[in-house]
Design a protein around this motif. Structure first.
Motif, PDB file in Angstrom:
ATOM      1  N   GLN A 266       0.710  -1.143  -0.071  1.00  0.00           N
ATOM      2  CA  GLN A 266       0.149   0.121  -0.032  1.00  0.00           C
ATOM      3  C   GLN A 266       0.922   1.297   0.166  1.00  0.00           C
ATOM      4  OE1 GLN A 266      -2.294  -0.859   3.628  1.00  0.00           O
ATOM      5  NE2 GLN A 266      -4.088  -1.117   2.334  1.00  0.00           N
ATOM      6  N   PHE A 267       1.829   1.285   0.949  1.00  0.00           N
ATOM      7  CA  PHE A 267       2.754   2.272   0.939  1.00  0.00           C
ATOM      8  C   PHE A 267       3.457   2.628  -0.420  1.00  0.00           C
ATOM      9  CE2 PHE A 267       6.928   4.364   2.141  1.00  0.00           C
ATOM     10  CZ  PHE A 267       6.375   5.640   2.715  1.00  0.00           C
TER      11      PHE A 267
ATOM     12  N   HIS B 207      -8.030   6.192   2.954  1.00  0.00           N
ATOM     13  CA  HIS B 207      -6.968   5.067   3.356  1.00  0.00           C
ATOM     14  C   HIS B 207      -6.740   5.316   4.728  1.00  0.00           C
ATOM     15  CE1 HIS B 207      -3.468   2.704   3.684  1.00  0.00           C
ATOM     16  NE2 HIS B 207      -2.821   3.582   4.539  1.00  0.00           N
ATOM     17  N   LEU B 208      -6.938   6.649   5.413  1.00  0.00           N
ATOM     18  CA  LEU B 208      -6.735   6.990   6.911  1.00  0.00           C
ATOM     19  C   LEU B 208      -8.073   6.292   7.626  1.00  0.00           C
ATOM     20  CD1 LEU B 208      -5.396  10.565   6.598  1.00  0.00           C
ATOM     21  CD2 LEU B 208      -4.033   8.694   7.490  1.00  0.00           C
TER      22      LEU B 208
ATOM     23  N   GLY C  90     -12.550   1.805  -0.929  1.00  0.00           N
ATOM     24  CA  GLY C  90     -12.835   3.279  -1.500  1.00  0.00           C
ATOM     25  C   GLY C  90     -11.563   3.729  -1.814  1.00  0.00           C
ATOM     26  N   ALA C  91     -10.460   3.640  -1.241  1.00  0.00           N
ATOM     27  CA  ALA C  91      -9.138   4.249  -1.651  1.00  0.00           C
ATOM     28  C   ALA C  91      -8.614   3.527  -2.691  1.00  0.00           C
ATOM     29  CB  ALA C  91      -8.078   3.995  -0.289  1.00  0.00           C
ATOM     30  N   GLU C  92      -8.819   2.351  -2.958  1.00  0.00           N
ATOM     31  CA  GLU C  92      -8.485   1.632  -4.155  1.00  0.00           C
ATOM     32  C   GLU C  92      -9.181   2.460  -5.360  1.00  0.00           C
ATOM     33  OE1 GLU C  92      -8.992  -2.639  -6.432  1.00  0.00           O
ATOM     34  OE2 GLU C  92      -8.742  -2.519  -4.457  1.00  0.00           O
ATOM     35  N   ALA C  93     -10.399   2.486  -5.274  1.00  0.00           N
ATOM     36  CA  ALA C  93     -11.361   3.024  -6.300  1.00  0.00           C
ATOM     37  C   ALA C  93     -10.889   4.421  -6.709  1.00  0.00           C
ATOM     38  CB  ALA C  93     -12.627   2.795  -5.878  1.00  0.00           C
ATOM     39  N   GLU C  94     -10.283   5.262  -5.726  1.00  0.00           N
ATOM     40  CA  GLU C  94     -10.118   6.693  -6.021  1.00  0.00           C
ATOM     41  C   GLU C  94      -8.618   6.690  -7.175  1.00  0.00           C
ATOM     42  OE1 GLU C  94     -11.078   9.634  -4.872  1.00  0.00           O
ATOM     43  OE2 GLU C  94     -12.759   8.496  -4.254  1.00  0.00           O
TER      44      GLU C  94
END
Length: 209
Positions: free
Chosen positions: A143-144, A166-167, A173-177
């Motif tokens: 991820q980093f 992510h936070l 949801g972060a992946e879709a962004e």
């Protein structure tokens, strides 16, 4: 090679001095550049045991960045020259492994060693930015790495909705962004679409680990 200008540049970027570990890591990166080898890992730059400390990008993240940044405008003598942004046709001019900024414009030419050394310095800086943005939020190495690649290309880690999700632990949801960041100059670019997909895949790999 006189290494002092490289160390001075990284020191200005980080706005601080170096630890012994960082000196050794930068020396190793410069040695690799002089041998003509790609920068393969900066894992030893900060040696994190506490997630709140500055982390280092791993080999998968570096490979992803090098894959998409490439060494465009490679000359027969092995040097590289600057090229215009594909979205604007001009600024920001880019050279080497995606380096931009002051002093880079039409006619700028670097050696391969200079390009590799700049990549090593930039990866330290961008990893530090991502570390500050995510704080102590649980974050796998994959991820980093994906987040550093994203920030290296966009400079948006501090303001992106991706980071906020992510936070919050909303990894899906972060992946879709990632896919939303595929435009330059107001146009969708195929290269950015492919890069965001690769970053999302790396992030997803880390989310399921």
């Amino acid at each position: 090679m006189d290494r002092k200008p490289i160390f001075d540049t990284v020191r200005r970027l980080l706005k601080r001095g170096f630890s012994r570990r960082e000196v050794a890591a930068l020396d190793a990166a410069i040695d690799a550049a002089q041998r003509g080898a790609a920068v393969s890992s900066l894992d030893s730059v900060t040696g994190v045991t506490d997630p709140r400390e500055t982390r280092a990008i791993g080999t998968h993240g570096i490979a992803l960045i090098q894959q998409f940044e490439g060494l465009a405008r490679l000359r027969p003598d092995g040097s590289v020259e600057a090229y215009p942004d594909p979205g604007t046709g001009g600024e920001p001019w880019t050279i080497g492994w995606g380096a931009t900024g002051r002093g880079i414009g039409p006619g700028t030419v670097w050696s391969r060693s200079e390009a590799d050394a700049r990549l090593a310095a930039d990866l330290v800086r961008y990893a530090a930015d991502v570390s500050r943005a995510i704080g102590d939020a649980p974050t796998s190495q994959a991820q980093f790495d994906a987040l550093v690649s994203f920030h290296y290309n966009t400079g948006a880690i501090a303001r992106a909705t991706l980071t906020r999700k992510h936070l919050a632990g909303d990894f899906a949801g972060a992946e879709a962004e990632f896919a939303r960041w595929n435009r330059a100059g107001g146009r969708v670019l195929a290269g950015l679409t492919r890069r965001r997909a690769a970053e999302a895949a790396l992030y997803r790999e880390g989310s399921s680990a």
